[in-house]
Design a protein around this motif. Sequence first.
Motif, PDB file in Angstrom:
ATOM      1  N   LEU A   7       0.605  -1.140   0.121  1.00 45.83           N
ATOM      2  CA  LEU A   7       0.044  -0.014  -0.036  1.00 45.83           C
ATOM      3  C   LEU A   7       0.926   1.071   0.135  1.00 45.83           C
ATOM      4  CD1 LEU A   7      -2.640  -1.298   2.563  1.00 45.83           C
ATOM      5  CD2 LEU A   7      -3.147  -0.775   0.169  1.00 45.83           C
ATOM      6  N   ALA A   8       2.042   1.218   0.509  1.00 39.11           N
ATOM      7  CA  ALA A   8       2.751   2.224   0.815  1.00 39.11           C
ATOM      8  C   ALA A   8       3.919   2.413  -0.255  1.00 39.11           C
ATOM      9  CB  ALA A   8       3.403   2.484   2.083  1.00 39.11           C
ATOM     10  N   SER A   9       4.033   1.476  -1.223  1.00 40.64           N
ATOM     11  CA  SER A   9       4.957   1.359  -2.461  1.00 40.64           C
ATOM     12  C   SER A   9       4.899   2.652  -3.233  1.00 40.64           C
ATOM     13  CB  SER A   9       4.788   0.277  -3.147  1.00 40.64           C
ATOM     14  OG  SER A   9       3.362   0.224  -3.638  1.00 40.64           O
ATOM     15  N   ASP A  10       6.050   2.960  -3.828  1.00 40.70           N
ATOM     16  CA  ASP A  10       6.008   4.174  -4.834  1.00 40.70           C
ATOM     17  C   ASP A  10       4.822   4.130  -5.987  1.00 40.70           C
ATOM     18  OD1 ASP A  10       7.714   5.400  -3.423  1.00 40.70           O
ATOM     19  OD2 ASP A  10       9.558   5.082  -4.799  1.00 40.70           O
ATOM     20  N   ILE A  52       6.983  11.375  -3.360  1.00 43.90           N
ATOM     21  CA  ILE A  52       5.754  10.623  -2.932  1.00 43.90           C
ATOM     22  C   ILE A  52       5.570  10.406  -1.714  1.00 43.90           C
ATOM     23  CG2 ILE A  52       4.642   8.403  -3.295  1.00 43.90           C
ATOM     24  CD1 ILE A  52       6.592   7.929  -5.944  1.00 43.90           C
ATOM     25  N   TYR A  53       4.546  11.032  -1.208  1.00 49.13           N
ATOM     26  CA  TYR A  53       4.130  10.880   0.291  1.00 49.13           C
ATOM     27  C   TYR A  53       3.264   9.556   0.360  1.00 49.13           C
ATOM     28  CZ  TYR A  53       5.023  15.802   0.573  1.00 49.13           C
ATOM     29  OH  TYR A  53       5.265  16.978   0.717  1.00 49.13           O
ATOM     30  N   ASN A  54       4.239   8.581   0.836  1.00 50.81           N
ATOM     31  CA  ASN A  54       3.840   7.260   0.863  1.00 50.81           C
ATOM     32  C   ASN A  54       2.765   6.785   2.017  1.00 50.81           C
ATOM     33  OD1 ASN A  54       6.952   7.438  -0.139  1.00 50.81           O
ATOM     34  ND2 ASN A  54       6.098   5.557  -1.101  1.00 50.81           N
ATOM     35  N   GLY A  55       2.873   7.526   3.120  1.00 51.40           N
ATOM     36  CA  GLY A  55       1.808   7.328   3.962  1.00 51.40           C
ATOM     37  C   GLY A  55       1.866   5.754   4.583  1.00 51.40           C
ATOM     38  N   ALA A  56       3.050   5.268   5.051  1.00 50.85           N
ATOM     39  CA  ALA A  56       3.343   3.937   5.298  1.00 50.85           C
ATOM     40  C   ALA A  56       2.704   3.938   6.766  1.00 50.85           C
ATOM     41  CB  ALA A  56       4.397   3.612   5.663  1.00 50.85           C
ATOM     42  N   MET A  57       2.959   4.618   7.802  1.00 50.33           N
ATOM     43  CA  MET A  57       2.396   4.710   9.035  1.00 50.33           C
ATOM     44  C   MET A  57       0.916   5.305   9.025  1.00 50.33           C
ATOM     45  SD  MET A  57       4.144   3.105  11.349  1.00 50.33           S
ATOM     46  CE  MET A  57       4.522   2.095   9.865  1.00 50.33           C
ATOM     47  N   ASP A  58       0.774   6.481   8.104  1.00 46.68           N
ATOM     48  CA  ASP A  58      -0.576   7.168   7.917  1.00 46.68           C
ATOM     49  C   ASP A  58      -1.009   6.807   6.710  1.00 46.68           C
ATOM     50  OD1 ASP A  58      -2.316   9.153   8.348  1.00 46.68           O
ATOM     51  OD2 ASP A  58      -1.114  10.894   7.952  1.00 46.68           O
ATOM     52  N   GLU A 100      -7.182   3.932  -6.318  1.00 43.67           N
ATOM     53  CA  GLU A 100      -8.221   2.734  -6.994  1.00 43.67           C
ATOM     54  C   GLU A 100      -7.701   1.508  -6.907  1.00 43.67           C
ATOM     55  OE1 GLU A 100     -11.454   3.574  -8.146  1.00 43.67           O
ATOM     56  OE2 GLU A 100     -10.995   5.285  -6.917  1.00 43.67           O
ATOM     57  N   GLN A 101      -5.992   1.428  -7.193  1.00 40.50           N
ATOM     58  CA  GLN A 101      -5.437   0.079  -6.967  1.00 40.50           C
ATOM     59  C   GLN A 101      -5.425  -0.643  -5.390  1.00 40.50           C
ATOM     60  OE1 GLN A 101      -1.586   0.798  -8.703  1.00 40.50           O
ATOM     61  NE2 GLN A 101      -2.302   0.085 -10.749  1.00 40.50           N
ATOM     62  N   ALA A 102      -5.332   0.665  -4.468  1.00 43.79           N
ATOM     63  CA  ALA A 102      -5.123   0.243  -3.272  1.00 43.79           C
ATOM     64  C   ALA A 102      -6.557  -0.268  -2.787  1.00 43.79           C
ATOM     65  CB  ALA A 102      -4.771   1.620  -2.473  1.00 43.79           C
ATOM     66  N   ALA A 103      -7.445   0.370  -3.211  1.00 47.31           N
ATOM     67  CA  ALA A 103      -8.933  -0.026  -2.963  1.00 47.31           C
ATOM     68  C   ALA A 103      -9.288  -1.324  -3.359  1.00 47.31           C
ATOM     69  CB  ALA A 103      -9.983   1.030  -3.403  1.00 47.31           C
ATOM     70  N   ALA A 104      -8.762  -1.514  -4.642  1.00 48.86           N
ATOM     71  CA  ALA A 104      -9.096  -2.976  -5.132  1.00 48.86           C
ATOM     72  C   ALA A 104      -8.311  -4.160  -4.313  1.00 48.86           C
ATOM     73  CB  ALA A 104      -8.488  -3.092  -6.747  1.00 48.86           C
ATOM     74  N   TYR A 105      -7.146  -3.573  -3.859  1.00 43.45           N
ATOM     75  CA  TYR A 105      -6.296  -4.823  -3.096  1.00 43.45           C
ATOM     76  C   TYR A 105      -7.149  -4.938  -1.842  1.00 43.45           C
ATOM     77  CZ  TYR A 105      -2.324  -6.504  -0.105  1.00 43.45           C
ATOM     78  OH  TYR A 105      -1.680  -6.979   0.616  1.00 43.45           O
ATOM     79  N   VAL A 106      -7.618  -3.660  -0.983  1.00 44.02           N
ATOM     80  CA  VAL A 106      -7.957  -3.917   0.214  1.00 44.02           C
ATOM     81  C   VAL A 106      -9.522  -4.999   0.090  1.00 44.02           C
ATOM     82  CG1 VAL A 106      -9.391  -2.876   2.082  1.00 44.02           C
ATOM     83  CG2 VAL A 106      -7.352  -1.955   1.106  1.00 44.02           C
ATOM     84  N   ALA A 107     -10.329  -4.832  -0.999  1.00 41.91           N
ATOM     85  CA  ALA A 107     -11.566  -5.488  -1.356  1.00 41.91           C
ATOM     86  C   ALA A 107     -11.259  -6.868  -1.536  1.00 41.91           C
ATOM     87  CB  ALA A 107     -12.143  -4.973  -2.487  1.00 41.91           C
ATOM     88  N   ALA A 108      -9.983  -7.158  -2.260  1.00 45.11           N
ATOM     89  CA  ALA A 108      -9.541  -8.663  -2.528  1.00 45.11           C
ATOM     90  C   ALA A 108      -9.045  -9.366  -1.412  1.00 45.11           C
ATOM     91  CB  ALA A 108      -8.424  -8.579  -3.543  1.00 45.11           C
ATOM     92  N   GLN A 109      -8.288  -8.248  -0.363  1.00 47.57           N
ATOM     93  CA  GLN A 109      -7.959  -9.073   1.059  1.00 47.57           C
ATOM     94  C   GLN A 109      -9.204  -9.265   1.799  1.00 47.57           C
ATOM     95  OE1 GLN A 109      -5.165  -9.889   2.069  1.00 47.57           O
ATOM     96  NE2 GLN A 109      -4.027  -9.369   0.106  1.00 47.57           N
ATOM     97  N   PHE A 110     -10.286  -8.454   1.776  1.00 42.42           N
ATOM     98  CA  PHE A 110     -11.617  -8.458   2.531  1.00 42.42           C
ATOM     99  C   PHE A 110     -12.119  -9.942   2.260  1.00 42.42           C
ATOM    100  CE2 PHE A 110     -12.787  -3.954   4.251  1.00 42.42           C
ATOM    101  CZ  PHE A 110     -11.630  -4.009   4.890  1.00 42.42           C
ATOM    102  N   GLU A 111     -12.362 -10.084   0.756  1.00 41.82           N
ATOM    103  CA  GLU A 111     -12.952 -11.206   0.161  1.00 41.82           C
ATOM    104  C   GLU A 111     -12.399 -12.417   0.783  1.00 41.82           C
ATOM    105  OE1 GLU A 111     -13.524 -10.997  -3.928  1.00 41.82           O
ATOM    106  OE2 GLU A 111     -15.097 -12.705  -3.712  1.00 41.82           O
TER     107      GLU A 111
END
Length: 525
Positions: free
Chosen positions: A33-36, A318-324, A49-60
């Motif tokens: 999620l915090a990758s460049d 790039i503000y990766n927001g790893a902790m945030d 959008e890519q991050a959201a798709a990842y989270v939905a797949a993980q939820f599933e």
Amino acid sequence: MRIAAACLLVAGAALAADWNAAGKAWWKHVEYLASDKLEGRNVGSQGYEQAAAYVAAQFESAGLKPGVGATYFQPVQFTETTLNSLGVALVRGANNFEIPVPGEVHPGFSPDSADQMEAPLVFAGYGLVIPEAQHDDLKDLPVKGAVVVYLTGGPDKIDGNLRSHYSSTEERWKAFREAGAVGMIAIADPRSMEIPWARQSLAWGMPRMSLADPALTSTRGLKFSAAWDPDKANDLLAGSGHGFEEILDAAGGQRDLPHFKLNATIRTKLSTSNKTVQSKNIVGWRPGDEATLTHEYVVVSAHLDHLGVGKPVNGDGIYNGAMDDASGIASLIEIARALQKGKAASKRSILFLGVTGEEKGELGSAYFAAHQTVGGRIIADINMDMFLPLFPLKWLEVQGLNESTLGDDVRAVAQAAGVEVQADKEPNRNRFIRSDQYSFIKRGVPALAFKFGYVPGGTEEKIFKSWYTNRYHGVTDDVKQPVDLAGAAQFNEILKTLALRVANAEQAPSWKSSSFFRRFAKQAE
Ligand SMILES: [Zn+2]
């Protein structure tokens, strides 16, 4: 307390390998999620959008049911305001002083910003109107048609939660607008500034966003807003008979701040353009198994968005927001997985919520709280935003600890895990109202938020504070920073146990009778 700590050491040694493995599984989500490649997950961006798709797949794959009809996505519409050009000047008699932007002032901009404006300025102390404390910083000031200048923070003699609630930008503006003001300028107390001015300047010009739903916008009537560099505050105060030193001395000594008319008007010119941006919250849930309680939901939440891409610092923009707050989303996923793995049953349902637009002002959570997608009743929010596993988990700082029965729940769960809970050590930073939990609190729902705790004066405090100075909302909040993986895994286990405990309790959680926030529950009834 000592005994509990000793137990932790023994248990910690026996389970060390497991915690590390669990921590690594958690970290893998953060790394993605915090990758460049995801470019800081700004609202509306490809990366988000890519991050959201990842989270939905993980939820599933963690066995969560879709929380928005047949999908995991709740669409949220934003208005994005881009700054084209801008000028700010102070006018004193025949003299016109152009103010460097962003060197000295950081104007805000929204669909409500005026193209052109000239208005008198008043200094209103802390700019707080708190009826319960008989505190009115606007009293006897010519506020009508003026821009109100104030020092951030508030007097210690006013209860922390009361002060926190009224010192949000939203509440301050509500009071100023009702008094007829047209704008506001905040001067940060340098002693409580989290991000140095020069670093704030880097991110300042990025487009702003507000919710497209007009019922949920908080900037109505706000023609001009700005933050002023405290080092240059005397430019603003010149000729008024008051200096910034005097104001800070009074604040530091807990004396009343002066209130006065400034010897200047402010003239602003602003050109902006607006466009609609689509984003989404991600919602999944685990049904409860008791027929009478399954329509009650314990929400576990974190925010998926971060700041995106800004001006490069040492070649990195790039503000990766790893902790945030990739860390909190990773915890959402790992908690859902642990519940699935343990085949944990609960009477009530547990809802997992990844929200958009937190960095724009807790907007995705405000939208979800206003338009929740599952029917039934939300009874608690357990929010994770930057819980900062920068060192081993010995203390857990809990925001909202003494406000509701959720505080008793987290005390019990943490104690069983050998971790000591602490109340908010820095109530002046208003953390309890500065993340997504507040969207629920304002609708009457008891909530908690967390930080890894420390004992003042120790090395952990140094690490914690230097993280804020150097990494918070900076490009170095990335996956190259040191993180305590085992501590993060222990934190996830505590939060999982807490969610289960609340979902299985006889009674839904409630605000303590002494809590300031209880009023919102009454209003919601
Ligand atoms: Zn943030």
